[in-house]
Scaffold this motif. Sequence first.
Motif, PDB file in Angstrom:
ATOM      1  N   THR A 298       0.725  -1.189   0.045  1.00 23.16           N
ATOM      2  CA  THR A 298      -0.103  -0.052   0.020  1.00 23.16           C
ATOM      3  C   THR A 298       0.944   1.357   0.029  1.00 23.16           C
ATOM      4  O   THR A 298       1.750   1.303   1.112  1.00 23.16           O
ATOM      5  CB  THR A 298      -0.881   0.092   1.490  1.00 23.16           C
ATOM      6  OG1 THR A 298      -1.625  -1.054   1.234  1.00 23.16           O
ATOM      7  CG2 THR A 298      -1.705   1.189   1.200  1.00 23.16           C
ATOM      8  N   PRO A 299       0.499   2.400  -0.877  1.00 23.45           N
ATOM      9  CA  PRO A 299       1.309   3.519  -0.787  1.00 23.45           C
ATOM     10  C   PRO A 299       0.941   4.040   0.690  1.00 23.45           C
ATOM     11  O   PRO A 299       0.209   4.249   0.981  1.00 23.45           O
ATOM     12  CB  PRO A 299       0.901   4.283  -2.065  1.00 23.45           C
ATOM     13  CG  PRO A 299       0.075   3.317  -2.838  1.00 23.45           C
ATOM     14  CD  PRO A 299      -0.502   2.151  -1.880  1.00 23.45           C
ATOM     15  N   ASP A 300       2.253   4.838   0.943  1.00 28.83           N
ATOM     16  CA  ASP A 300       2.245   5.488   2.246  1.00 28.83           C
ATOM     17  C   ASP A 300       3.250   6.584   2.234  1.00 28.83           C
ATOM     18  O   ASP A 300       4.445   6.235   2.460  1.00 28.83           O
ATOM     19  CB  ASP A 300       2.166   4.409   3.678  1.00 28.83           C
ATOM     20  CG  ASP A 300       2.366   5.198   4.853  1.00 28.83           C
ATOM     21  OD1 ASP A 300       2.028   6.490   4.724  1.00 28.83           O
ATOM     22  OD2 ASP A 300       1.878   4.482   5.889  1.00 28.83           O
ATOM     23  N   ALA A 301       3.056   7.545   2.211  1.00 28.12           N
ATOM     24  CA  ALA A 301       4.084   8.674   1.903  1.00 28.12           C
ATOM     25  C   ALA A 301       4.526   9.400   3.381  1.00 28.12           C
ATOM     26  O   ALA A 301       5.549   9.714   3.385  1.00 28.12           O
ATOM     27  CB  ALA A 301       3.581   9.814   1.107  1.00 28.12           C
ATOM     28  N   GLU A 302       3.915   8.721   4.628  1.00 27.25           N
ATOM     29  CA  GLU A 302       3.996   9.470   5.741  1.00 27.25           C
ATOM     30  C   GLU A 302       5.200   8.380   6.555  1.00 27.25           C
ATOM     31  O   GLU A 302       6.111   8.940   7.004  1.00 27.25           O
ATOM     32  CB  GLU A 302       2.767   9.560   6.627  1.00 27.25           C
ATOM     33  CG  GLU A 302       1.775  10.441   6.055  1.00 27.25           C
ATOM     34  CD  GLU A 302       2.462  12.036   5.711  1.00 27.25           C
ATOM     35  OE1 GLU A 302       3.039  12.265   6.746  1.00 27.25           O
ATOM     36  OE2 GLU A 302       2.023  12.624   5.017  1.00 27.25           O
ATOM     37  N   SER A 303       4.749   7.278   6.497  1.00 27.93           N
ATOM     38  CA  SER A 303       5.430   6.211   7.187  1.00 27.93           C
ATOM     39  C   SER A 303       5.585   4.999   6.814  1.00 27.93           C
ATOM     40  O   SER A 303       5.012   4.160   7.283  1.00 27.93           O
ATOM     41  CB  SER A 303       4.945   5.987   8.545  1.00 27.93           C
ATOM     42  OG  SER A 303       3.626   5.624   8.699  1.00 27.93           O
TER      43      SER A 303
END
Length: 202
Positions: free
Chosen positions: A89-94
């Motif tokens: 899953t894309p996750d730009a934060e963590s």
Amino acid sequence: MNTRQNTPVRTTGRLSLILVFLLGFNSCLPSIRATSAFDRNASFQVYRTFSILEPEAAGTSANPTAFEPLLDRRVRDAVASELVKKGLTPDAESPDLLIAYDVAVAQDTNLVRTTTDAPGLGYSYWYGYRYNYITTGFPGYRSTDAYPVGTLIIDLIDSRSNELVWRGWAEGEIDAAQTEVKKIRRSIASILAQYPPGGTAR
């Protein structure tokens, strides 16, 4: 009446010939040879999210002005798409994984680096850009400029340790000026078909 009865048969026959042609055409496409290596100490089952790294300007490629935004976007989109298919899953934060991708280009021997390469850091060439992450201990590690020109490389980095944990590549497949999006997608799909190592279920 006979003509009306035979028309669907002829139409079906034409469709069958078209289908056979298309299947034959696809089978004639040259196979893409992809290879991968990985850190055997990494626990790939814990990686569930990812973010694609933004490269930093380095000015150490053969032609820093030759960066191709369209090619970059095509590679980025195709990599993200294949990873999502893998269940990530894309996750730009963590994110659990940081993703870097590069194309090996011919290096100009007249260029002199303005920075000193720290041991154990991977300096990857993408028309004047680079990424910095730890490669110490990674099996058979090579810097990107050591690959044949046109090699597409995808690196997966543990975001917590900043260490390279998986690398896949396809040698000599990419021409920045001419490569079609379909070939880019095929190359990336062939590379990431080898992830995770051993086909570990997610």
